[in-house]
Design an enzyme around this catalytic site. Structure first.
Site, mmCIF file in Angstrom:
data_model
loop_
_atom_site.group_PDB
_atom_site.id
_atom_site.type_symbol
_atom_site.label_atom_id
_atom_site.label_comp_id
_atom_site.label_asym_id
_atom_site.label_seq_id
_atom_site.Cartn_x
_atom_site.Cartn_y
_atom_site.Cartn_z
ATOM 1 N N ASN A 66 2.768 -1.545 -4.424
ATOM 2 C CA ASN A 66 2.823 -2.495 -5.533
ATOM 3 C C ASN A 66 1.450 -2.682 -6.132
ATOM 4 O OD1 ASN A 66 5.543 -3.107 -5.022
ATOM 5 N ND2 ASN A 66 5.028 -4.871 -3.728
ATOM 6 N N ASP B 234 -7.432 -16.375 1.699
ATOM 7 C CA ASP B 234 -6.175 -15.817 1.176
ATOM 8 C C ASP B 234 -5.460 -15.107 2.325
ATOM 9 O OD1 ASP B 234 -4.124 -14.584 -0.194
ATOM 10 O OD2 ASP B 234 -5.418 -13.279 -1.388
ATOM 11 N N ASP C 20 0.388 -7.525 7.160
ATOM 12 C CA ASP C 20 0.271 -6.076 6.936
ATOM 13 C C ASP C 20 -0.962 -5.519 7.638
ATOM 14 O OD1 ASP C 20 2.482 -6.305 5.281
ATOM 15 O OD2 ASP C 20 1.269 -6.526 3.474
HETATM 16 O O1 RIB Z 1 2.482 -8.634 2.386
HETATM 17 C C1 RIB Z 1 1.818 -8.808 1.173
HETATM 18 C C2 RIB Z 1 2.422 -7.941 0.115
HETATM 19 O O2 RIB Z 1 3.742 -8.339 -0.137
HETATM 20 C C3 RIB Z 1 1.718 -7.998 -1.217
HETATM 21 O O3 RIB Z 1 0.677 -7.069 -1.325
HETATM 22 C C4 RIB Z 1 2.832 -7.800 -2.217
HETATM 23 O O4 RIB Z 1 2.731 -6.603 -2.917
HETATM 24 C C5 RIB Z 1 4.120 -7.868 -1.404
HETATM 25 O O5 RIB Z 1 4.675 -6.650 -1.223
#
Ligand code: RIB
Length: 308
Positions: free
Chosen positions: A9, A249, A255
């Site tokens: 994204n 943030d 992730d």
């Molecule tokens: O986990 C964070 C991500 O979730 C963001 O970068 C956004 O793109 C969504 O996919």
């Protein structure tokens, strides 16, 4: 090889005094454009720890400028992008508001991500040393197919059950558990998944133990400032503390944990070290704005500094 099959994204991020509720509008002074997508974020986090050339990203972007820059960003971070395919739909885009405590609210316009196909993955990718990393931002059936092919090759499947679909079914969770070696969830996702399969967990610790047993897997819960908990199918528990920080943030913290953890599983380090590295990496990420900006390189991880 670490293979991430998932979303890419572009994140449009606004810092707001308070995240607006339904029917509300808030003003933000400006916005920033960042690279994102849970798949791409996890690929970058893994590559910064594992090193260039060890991570492959598979997914889809549009034939647009966002797609060009999403691919270029992965390459700059040492991720192999040969399996990122162009789709007719626009590149995925996430609209993110971040409040003064660093908490966020995210809306993802999936676009090309929903065109991701397991058939794009060549058979040669699936080997015993393959660590497949999955999330929930591409079609579930395609991710499941990639996981089954990894199982057949005796590879390892790490599945980050995020975001949990609004109406996740018993069938989805059951199928997911059956193919997964390491299930990564946050506190809420753990409870949602356990509830979906008919359990009634009182808290995330119970939920993670239930999920580990139900799937005969290791369930790892990332619990923010409380660190990470790993529960094996036998019920054995390991914990790693989170470094104390003041977050700027938290977008992409999960992730970052997932990518760093995948890099460690690929290196076959003890689970305790993998948890520690994940927690350290996620905490460092939270000190900078944007999902990927603060993801640390291997040398910045105290638990790994000697092996840089
Ligand atoms: O986990 C964070 C991500 O979730 C963001 O970068 C956004 O793109 C969504 O996919």
């Amino acid at each position: 090889m670490i293979l991430v099959f998932g979303s890419l994204n572009i994140d449009l991020v606004a810092q707001v005094p308070v995240i607006p509720g339904p029917g509300r509008t808030v003003l933000a002074p400006s916005y920033q454009t960042h690279f994102g997508g849970k798949g791409a974020n996890q690929a970058v986090a893994a590559a910064r720890i594992a090193g260039a050339g060890r991570v492959r990203m598979a997914g889809r972007v549009g034939r647009d400028g966002f797609g060009d820059s999403a691919i270029e960003n992965l390459r700059t971070n040492g991720v192999d992008t040969a399996l990122v395919v162009r789709a007719d739909e626009p590149t995925g885009c996430a609209f993110i508001t971040v409040d003064q405590a660093g908490e966020n609210a995210i809306t993802v316009a999936s676009g090309a991500n929903m065109a991701a196909r397991a058939a794009d993955l060549p058979a040669a990718l699936f080997r015993p040393d393959t660590v497949l990393v999955l999330q929930m931002e591409v079609p579930f059936a395609e991710a499941l197919e990639a996981a089954r092919r990894t199982n057949s090759a005796s590879g390892t499947v790490i599945w980050n059950l995020a975001p949990v679909p609004e109406k996740i079914t018993r069938e989805t969770v059951t199928e997911l558990l059956a193919v997964t070696d390491y299930l990564l969830v946050n506190e809420h996702e753990a409870v949602d998944a356990a509830t979906a399969i008919g359990l009634a967990p009182s808290d995330y610790e119970t939920a993670s133990a239930d999920l580990a047993k139900a799937g005969d897997l290791t369930c790892i819960v990332t619990a923010g400032a409380q660190g990470a908990l790993a529960v094996a199918a036998t019920g054995t528990r390991l914990r790693a503390p989170a470094p104390r920080i003041t977050p700027v943030d938290t977008t992409g913290a999960g992730d970052t944990f997932a990518g760093a953890f995948a890099a460690m599983i690929h290196e076959k380090v003890p689970l305790q070290i993998a948890l520690q590295v994940g927690c350290e990496a996620a905490a460092q990420k939270c000190l900078k704005s944007g999902a990927q900006t603060g993801m640390p390189m291997r040398g910045a991880i105290a638990a790994l500094a000697q092996t840089a």
